[in-house]
Scaffold this motif. Structure first.
Motif, PDB file in Angstrom:
ATOM      1  N   LEU A 233     -18.230  13.619  46.068  1.00  0.00           N
ATOM      2  CA  LEU A 233     -17.136  13.069  46.939  1.00  0.00           C
ATOM      3  C   LEU A 233     -18.202  12.071  47.617  1.00  0.00           C
ATOM      4  CD1 LEU A 233     -14.435  14.901  48.059  1.00  0.00           C
ATOM      5  CD2 LEU A 233     -14.252  13.006  46.867  1.00  0.00           C
ATOM      6  N   PRO A 234     -18.357  10.930  48.199  1.00  0.00           N
ATOM      7  CA  PRO A 234     -17.107   9.997  47.383  1.00  0.00           C
ATOM      8  C   PRO A 234     -16.656   9.568  45.796  1.00  0.00           C
ATOM      9  CG  PRO A 234     -18.956   8.513  48.723  1.00  0.00           C
ATOM     10  CD  PRO A 234     -19.222   9.920  48.753  1.00  0.00           C
ATOM     11  N   LYS A 235     -17.644   9.421  45.592  1.00  0.00           N
ATOM     12  CA  LYS A 235     -18.002   9.658  44.027  1.00  0.00           C
ATOM     13  C   LYS A 235     -18.851  10.511  43.359  1.00  0.00           C
ATOM     14  CE  LYS A 235     -21.535   6.289  44.533  1.00  0.00           C
ATOM     15  NZ  LYS A 235     -22.520   5.208  43.996  1.00  0.00           N
ATOM     16  N   LEU A 236     -18.809  10.931  41.778  1.00  0.00           N
ATOM     17  CA  LEU A 236     -19.995  12.383  41.402  1.00  0.00           C
ATOM     18  C   LEU A 236     -20.636  11.564  41.132  1.00  0.00           C
ATOM     19  CD1 LEU A 236     -16.889  11.807  38.438  1.00  0.00           C
ATOM     20  CD2 LEU A 236     -16.537  13.057  40.486  1.00  0.00           C
ATOM     21  N   GLY A 237     -21.718  12.253  41.131  1.00  0.00           N
ATOM     22  CA  GLY A 237     -22.481  12.131  41.020  1.00  0.00           C
ATOM     23  C   GLY A 237     -23.802  13.616  40.594  1.00  0.00           C
ATOM     24  N   GLU A 238     -25.000  13.278  40.209  1.00  0.00           N
ATOM     25  CA  GLU A 238     -26.193  14.040  39.631  1.00  0.00           C
ATOM     26  C   GLU A 238     -27.203  13.802  40.448  1.00  0.00           C
ATOM     27  OE1 GLU A 238     -27.361  16.052  35.398  1.00  0.00           O
ATOM     28  OE2 GLU A 238     -25.640  14.588  35.371  1.00  0.00           O
ATOM     29  N   TYR A 239     -28.331  13.706  40.638  1.00  0.00           N
ATOM     30  CA  TYR A 239     -29.362  13.920  40.930  1.00  0.00           C
ATOM     31  C   TYR A 239     -30.076  14.935  40.192  1.00  0.00           C
ATOM     32  CZ  TYR A 239     -28.881   9.630  43.887  1.00  0.00           C
ATOM     33  OH  TYR A 239     -28.623   8.643  44.538  1.00  0.00           O
ATOM     34  N   HIS A 240     -31.757  14.877  39.892  1.00  0.00           N
ATOM     35  CA  HIS A 240     -32.536  15.654  39.800  1.00  0.00           C
ATOM     36  C   HIS A 240     -34.274  15.411  39.818  1.00  0.00           C
ATOM     37  CE1 HIS A 240     -35.466  17.412  36.435  1.00  0.00           C
ATOM     38  NE2 HIS A 240     -35.105  18.117  36.708  1.00  0.00           N
ATOM     39  N   HIS A 241     -34.108  16.174  40.822  1.00  0.00           N
ATOM     40  CA  HIS A 241     -35.531  16.651  41.693  1.00  0.00           C
ATOM     41  C   HIS A 241     -36.512  17.373  40.375  1.00  0.00           C
ATOM     42  CE1 HIS A 241     -33.256  14.286  44.658  1.00  0.00           C
ATOM     43  NE2 HIS A 241     -32.336  15.341  44.814  1.00  0.00           N
ATOM     44  N   SER A 242     -38.168  16.568  40.276  1.00  0.00           N
ATOM     45  CA  SER A 242     -38.403  16.945  39.367  1.00  0.00           C
ATOM     46  C   SER A 242     -39.621  18.214  41.140  1.00  0.00           C
ATOM     47  CB  SER A 242     -39.664  16.800  39.365  1.00  0.00           C
ATOM     48  OG  SER A 242     -40.709  15.894  39.933  1.00  0.00           O
ATOM     49  N   TRP A 243     -40.139  19.212  39.775  1.00  0.00           N
ATOM     50  CA  TRP A 243     -41.579  20.245  41.037  1.00  0.00           C
ATOM     51  C   TRP A 243     -42.056  19.408  41.479  1.00  0.00           C
ATOM     52  CZ3 TRP A 243     -42.569  23.940  43.835  1.00  0.00           C
ATOM     53  CH2 TRP A 243     -43.888  24.391  44.481  1.00  0.00           C
ATOM     54  N   GLU A 244     -42.751  17.988  40.636  1.00  0.00           N
ATOM     55  CA  GLU A 244     -44.013  17.733  41.008  1.00  0.00           C
ATOM     56  C   GLU A 244     -44.030  17.319  42.128  1.00  0.00           C
ATOM     57  OE1 GLU A 244     -45.141  18.477  37.471  1.00  0.00           O
ATOM     58  OE2 GLU A 244     -43.062  17.758  38.258  1.00  0.00           O
ATOM     59  N   LYS A 245     -42.399  16.288  42.949  1.00  0.00           N
ATOM     60  CA  LYS A 245     -42.039  15.648  43.714  1.00  0.00           C
ATOM     61  C   LYS A 245     -42.241  17.031  44.512  1.00  0.00           C
ATOM     62  CE  LYS A 245     -38.439  12.905  45.492  1.00  0.00           C
ATOM     63  NZ  LYS A 245     -36.924  12.184  45.057  1.00  0.00           N
ATOM     64  N   LEU A 246     -41.331  17.868  44.371  1.00  0.00           N
ATOM     65  CA  LEU A 246     -40.778  18.287  45.748  1.00  0.00           C
ATOM     66  C   LEU A 246     -41.825  19.292  45.951  1.00  0.00           C
ATOM     67  CD1 LEU A 246     -37.618  19.996  43.672  1.00  0.00           C
ATOM     68  CD2 LEU A 246     -37.563  18.073  45.847  1.00  0.00           C
ATOM     69  N   GLU A 247     -43.038  19.459  45.813  1.00  0.00           N
ATOM     70  CA  GLU A 247     -44.358  20.250  45.984  1.00  0.00           C
ATOM     71  C   GLU A 247     -44.441  19.486  46.998  1.00  0.00           C
ATOM     72  OE1 GLU A 247     -47.935  22.406  43.443  1.00  0.00           O
ATOM     73  OE2 GLU A 247     -46.819  20.762  43.020  1.00  0.00           O
TER      74      GLU A 247
END
Length: 304
Positions: A233-247
C-alpha cells in the motif's frame, strides 16, 4: 606500563535498528536507547491487521516453497524443459488453497473492510512467487534438482555483526539478524528480501538499514548482497537495490553517524546541547513518543 595502540571498544554494540532510528530522529534514538518504547513512524492510514497479514503470509510462502515436496518435484527433469510461468502457477495454486484462502476467510470474518487490501497482498505475493520460481529455474543450471530449492532459499535467521573503525582509535560494533535470503548462482549474489506493508514515511533511514544488513552479511558470507523490497500500500511496489549502491552508502555515511550516536548518548538530562530534533518536522506529527519527547527535552529549558 606501556600504552597499547590497539583500538578499544568504548561503547556497547548498537543494533541496525538503532542506526535507522538515529537517521530518523536523534531524540527518538536517545529515548529508545534509554527508556525503550515504540519507535516506528507509521502513516496515518496504517492498518495493523494488514501489516501482520503481509509479513505472516510472506514468511509462510517462503517456508512452504522450502519444505513442500510437491514443489520440489516441479523443478525436476531437464533444465531446458522447465517453464517458469507454469511452475509459478502451480506454486500459486498450492499456496492459495492451503494457506492464503484459509487466512483470508479468517480475517474477512473479523473485518470485511480488509478485503481490498488483502487482494493487493495477494497480488504482491504472486509476483514474489514468480520471481522466486525464475531464480530457482536459473539455478538448476548449477545444482541438482534435489537440492536446488534449499540452496536457493535461505530461510534460517543469520546473526551478523561488524566492527567499524572511527577516528582516534575508536571502534563501534554493530549487530543485526537477517533472514529470507535468496542466492543467485549465476551472479554469485545473495538477495535480502524485505517486506513492508506501506511505503515508509521517510525512505532514507529504511534504505540505510537495508544497506547495513547487506554490508554486514557481505562481510560474513564474502559475496555481494543486493536487496529487494516489496510493499502493498498505497499501491503495489518492488524496488531493487544493488550491492554497489548500498556499499557506498555505508562507507560514506555510517562511521560519522555512529560517532554522533555515541555523542548523543553521553548527554544527560538538564545539560545543555541535547540530541537535536529531527530535520524532518512532519515526523513529529506521527512520532510514537511525541509527548514524552517534548516534555523530556524541554524540561531543561530556562523559561524567560
Amino acid at each position: 606500563m606501556p600504552i597499547s595502540n590497539k583500538p578499544q571498544l568504548q561503547s556497547p554494540p548498537f543494533s541496525i535498528n538503532d542506526v535507522k532510528v538515529a537517521f530518523d530522529c536523534p531524540r527518538l534514538f536517545y529515548l529508545k536507547h534509554n527508556f525503550g518504547g515504540d519507535y516506528s513512524f507509521l502513516p496515518q492510514d496504517y492498518i495493523q491487521e494488514i501489516d501482520n497479514a503481509f509479513l505472516d503470509l510472506a514468511n509462510q510462502l517462503m517456508n512452504m516453497i522450502w519444505q513442500e515436496s510437491r514443489i520440489k518435484v516441479l523443478f525436476a527433469g531437464k533444465f531446458e524443459g522447465l517453464v517458469v510461468g507454469a511452475i509459478a502457477n502451480q506454486i500459486q495454486q498450492l499456496f492459495y488453497e492451503f494457506i492464503f484462502f484459509p487466512y483470508l476467510q479468517t480475517l474477512i470474518k473479523k473485518d470485511a473492510t480488509l478485503g481490498t487490501a488483502l487482494y493487493q497482498v495477494w497480488q504482491v505475493l504472486t509476483k514474489l512467487i514468480f520471481n522466486i520460481s525464475e531464480i530457482i529455474v536459473k539455478n538448476r543450471r548449477y545444482c541438482n534438482e534435489n537440492v536446488v530449492v534449499r540452496r536457493t532459499l535461505i530461510t534460517a535467521e543469520i546473526p551478523v555483526d561488524y566492527t567499524f573503525k572511527m577516528p582516534y582509535s575508536k571502534i563501534q560494533k554493530l549487530t543485526g539478524k537477517v533472514n529470507n535470503l535468496i542466492f543467485d548462482f549465476e551472479s554469485r549474489r545473495l538477495y535480502i528480501v524485505h517486506y513492508q506493508t506501506y511505503e515508509t514515511v521517510e525512505a532514507f533511514p529504511e534504505l540505510m538499514a537495508l544497506a547495513l544488513y547487506s554490508f554486514l552479511l557481505k562481510e560474513k558470507k564474502k559475496v555481494s548482497v543486493d536487496a529487494v523490497v516489496y510493499w502493498v500500500l498505497p499501491k503495489l511496489g518492488e524496488y531493487h537495490h544493488s550491492w554497489e549502491k548500498l556499499e557506498n552508502m555505508v562507507e560514506s555515511l555510517v562511521p560519522s553517524k555512529l560517532e554522533k550516536m555515541r555523542e548523543w548518548l553521553r548527554w544527560e538530562e538538564f545539560q545543555p546541547d541535547p540530541p537535536p530534533p529531527t530535520e524532518k518536522e512532519y515526523l513529529c506529527d506521527i512520532c510514537p513518543q511525541r509527548e514524552k519527547c517534548q516534555s523530556f527535552f524541554d524540561r531543561g529549558k530556562v523559561e524567560g
